[in-house]
Design a protein around this motif. Sequence first.
Motif, PDB file in Angstrom:
ATOM      1  N   MET A   1     -16.364 -43.821  50.159  1.00  0.00           N
ATOM      2  CA  MET A   1     -17.756 -43.920  49.693  1.00  0.00           C
ATOM      3  C   MET A   1     -18.531 -42.635  50.019  1.00  0.00           C
ATOM      4  SD  MET A   1     -18.527 -46.494  47.999  1.00  0.00           S
ATOM      5  CE  MET A   1     -17.202 -47.445  47.348  1.00  0.00           C
ATOM      6  N   SER A   2     -18.270 -42.040  51.166  1.00  0.00           N
ATOM      7  CA  SER A   2     -18.995 -40.812  51.520  1.00  0.00           C
ATOM      8  C   SER A   2     -18.607 -39.670  50.580  1.00  0.00           C
ATOM      9  CB  SER A   2     -18.771 -40.439  52.982  1.00  0.00           C
ATOM     10  OG  SER A   2     -17.403 -40.294  53.245  1.00  0.00           O
ATOM     11  N   ASN A   3     -17.330 -39.579  50.197  1.00  0.00           N
ATOM     12  CA  ASN A   3     -16.905 -38.537  49.250  1.00  0.00           C
ATOM     13  C   ASN A   3     -17.496 -38.780  47.866  1.00  0.00           C
ATOM     14  OD1 ASN A   3     -15.437 -37.121  51.141  1.00  0.00           O
ATOM     15  ND2 ASN A   3     -13.483 -38.063  50.593  1.00  0.00           N
TER      16      ASN A   3
ATOM     17  N   CYS B   1     -21.435 -45.220  36.388  1.00  0.00           N
ATOM     18  CA  CYS B   1     -20.605 -46.377  36.746  1.00  0.00           C
ATOM     19  C   CYS B   1     -19.135 -46.065  36.536  1.00  0.00           C
ATOM     20  CB  CYS B   1     -21.001 -47.615  35.939  1.00  0.00           C
ATOM     21  SG  CYS B   1     -22.403 -48.508  36.616  1.00  0.00           S
ATOM     22  N   ARG B   2     -18.829 -45.440  35.417  1.00  0.00           N
ATOM     23  CA  ARG B   2     -17.437 -45.105  35.132  1.00  0.00           C
ATOM     24  C   ARG B   2     -16.869 -44.218  36.239  1.00  0.00           C
ATOM     25  NH1 ARG B   2     -17.953 -41.877  31.330  1.00  0.00           N
ATOM     26  NH2 ARG B   2     -16.899 -40.055  32.101  1.00  0.00           N
ATOM     27  N   LYS B   3     -17.625 -43.198  36.614  1.00  0.00           N
ATOM     28  CA  LYS B   3     -17.149 -42.272  37.654  1.00  0.00           C
ATOM     29  C   LYS B   3     -16.993 -42.971  39.000  1.00  0.00           C
ATOM     30  CE  LYS B   3     -18.899 -38.002  35.642  1.00  0.00           C
ATOM     31  NZ  LYS B   3     -19.904 -36.933  35.741  1.00  0.00           N
ATOM     32  N   VAL B   4     -17.987 -43.763  39.394  1.00  0.00           N
ATOM     33  CA  VAL B   4     -17.930 -44.451  40.689  1.00  0.00           C
ATOM     34  C   VAL B   4     -16.694 -45.339  40.760  1.00  0.00           C
ATOM     35  CG1 VAL B   4     -19.025 -46.235  42.118  1.00  0.00           C
ATOM     36  CG2 VAL B   4     -20.402 -44.387  41.186  1.00  0.00           C
ATOM     37  N   LEU B   5     -16.476 -46.148  39.734  1.00  0.00           N
ATOM     38  CA  LEU B   5     -15.342 -47.080  39.744  1.00  0.00           C
ATOM     39  C   LEU B   5     -14.004 -46.350  39.673  1.00  0.00           C
ATOM     40  CD1 LEU B   5     -16.760 -49.938  37.469  1.00  0.00           C
ATOM     41  CD2 LEU B   5     -16.577 -49.902  39.965  1.00  0.00           C
ATOM     42  N   MET B   6     -13.927 -45.310  38.864  1.00  0.00           N
ATOM     43  CA  MET B   6     -12.677 -44.551  38.753  1.00  0.00           C
ATOM     44  C   MET B   6     -12.366 -43.848  40.074  1.00  0.00           C
ATOM     45  SD  MET B   6     -11.429 -45.070  35.725  1.00  0.00           S
ATOM     46  CE  MET B   6     -10.396 -43.775  35.117  1.00  0.00           C
ATOM     47  N   TYR B   7     -13.369 -43.208  40.651  1.00  0.00           N
ATOM     48  CA  TYR B   7     -13.150 -42.507  41.925  1.00  0.00           C
ATOM     49  C   TYR B   7     -12.695 -43.489  43.006  1.00  0.00           C
ATOM     50  CZ  TYR B   7     -15.599 -38.347  40.116  1.00  0.00           C
ATOM     51  OH  TYR B   7     -15.978 -37.247  39.402  1.00  0.00           O
ATOM     52  N   TYR B   8     -13.333 -44.641  43.057  1.00  0.00           N
ATOM     53  CA  TYR B   8     -13.041 -45.591  44.129  1.00  0.00           C
ATOM     54  C   TYR B   8     -11.708 -46.302  43.914  1.00  0.00           C
ATOM     55  CZ  TYR B   8     -13.515 -49.301  47.541  1.00  0.00           C
ATOM     56  OH  TYR B   8     -13.284 -50.156  48.593  1.00  0.00           O
TER      57      TYR B   8
ATOM     58  N   THR C   1     -23.742 -49.485  47.119  1.00  0.00           N
ATOM     59  CA  THR C   1     -24.632 -50.313  46.307  1.00  0.00           C
ATOM     60  C   THR C   1     -24.361 -50.081  44.824  1.00  0.00           C
ATOM     61  OG1 THR C   1     -26.325 -50.238  48.010  1.00  0.00           O
ATOM     62  CG2 THR C   1     -27.050 -50.862  45.804  1.00  0.00           C
ATOM     63  N   LYS C   2     -24.197 -48.815  44.443  1.00  0.00           N
ATOM     64  CA  LYS C   2     -23.921 -48.486  43.046  1.00  0.00           C
ATOM     65  C   LYS C   2     -22.572 -49.064  42.616  1.00  0.00           C
ATOM     66  CE  LYS C   2     -25.025 -46.484  39.221  1.00  0.00           C
ATOM     67  NZ  LYS C   2     -26.092 -47.060  38.407  1.00  0.00           N
ATOM     68  N   LYS C   3     -21.559 -48.961  43.490  1.00  0.00           N
ATOM     69  CA  LYS C   3     -20.233 -49.515  43.174  1.00  0.00           C
ATOM     70  C   LYS C   3     -20.332 -51.021  42.965  1.00  0.00           C
ATOM     71  CE  LYS C   3     -17.118 -50.701  46.194  1.00  0.00           C
ATOM     72  NZ  LYS C   3     -16.595 -52.027  46.087  1.00  0.00           N
TER      73      LYS C   3
ATOM     74  N   LYS D   1     -20.066 -55.480  39.224  1.00  0.00           N
ATOM     75  CA  LYS D   1     -20.622 -56.697  38.615  1.00  0.00           C
ATOM     76  C   LYS D   1     -20.766 -56.520  37.100  1.00  0.00           C
ATOM     77  CE  LYS D   1     -23.910 -59.164  40.280  1.00  0.00           C
ATOM     78  NZ  LYS D   1     -25.140 -59.680  40.879  1.00  0.00           N
ATOM     79  N   GLU D   2     -21.209 -55.344  36.693  1.00  0.00           N
ATOM     80  CA  GLU D   2     -21.371 -55.057  35.272  1.00  0.00           C
ATOM     81  C   GLU D   2     -20.006 -55.086  34.570  1.00  0.00           C
ATOM     82  OE1 GLU D   2     -23.042 -51.393  32.499  1.00  0.00           O
ATOM     83  OE2 GLU D   2     -23.726 -51.524  34.585  1.00  0.00           O
TER      84      GLU D   2
END
Length: 179
Positions: free
Chosen positions: A138-140, A124-131, A155-157, A162-163
């Motif tokens: 999203m593809s990257n 989660c940390r990585k997804v949110l930081m990257y985005y 979906t993961k983002k 939400k979390e």
Amino acid sequence: MRDSEIIKRIKQGDEGALDYLYKKNYKMMTRMVLNNNGTEEEAKDVYQESVIIFWQKATKQDFVLTSKISTFIYSICQNLWRKELERKSRLSNEVKDGKEYNTFDKEERELIIHKCINSLGDTCRKVLMYYYFDGMSMSNIAKKLGFANSDTAKTKKYKCKKELDALIKSKYKATDFLD
């Protein structure tokens, strides 16, 4: 008067049918708005607009009623009231009269958000930081984290966001973050 007779009279331009319809369903329709944080005046406005919309639809040549009239008008009322609640919510989030509602300044808010993001799981940390902070697509993100595709990353983002929101809301008030 039966629904079929009301429709027939509406198609003939009989405004008496409209008056009958208005009075017959008034309490039920306005109660829905009143029970959902509306005022008497708002309830009247929403109901009146709903009856007008119904009238306009019913006068069309190809109109076919697939439910009871009251059910049809009720769904129109619900949709109009939802839109009004969304509008009111957006307005309440705007700063009015130049008043400052923030408890924290911008840097403090960013620090709080970073702290909360860091307390999430690694993915989660990585997804949110990257985005949000690196501006990655999203593809990257999907490629970088080994997800099946960009939809999986989306979906993961969404779940991670939400979390994060729940975590922040559990520790702080919304007014701490309003600009």
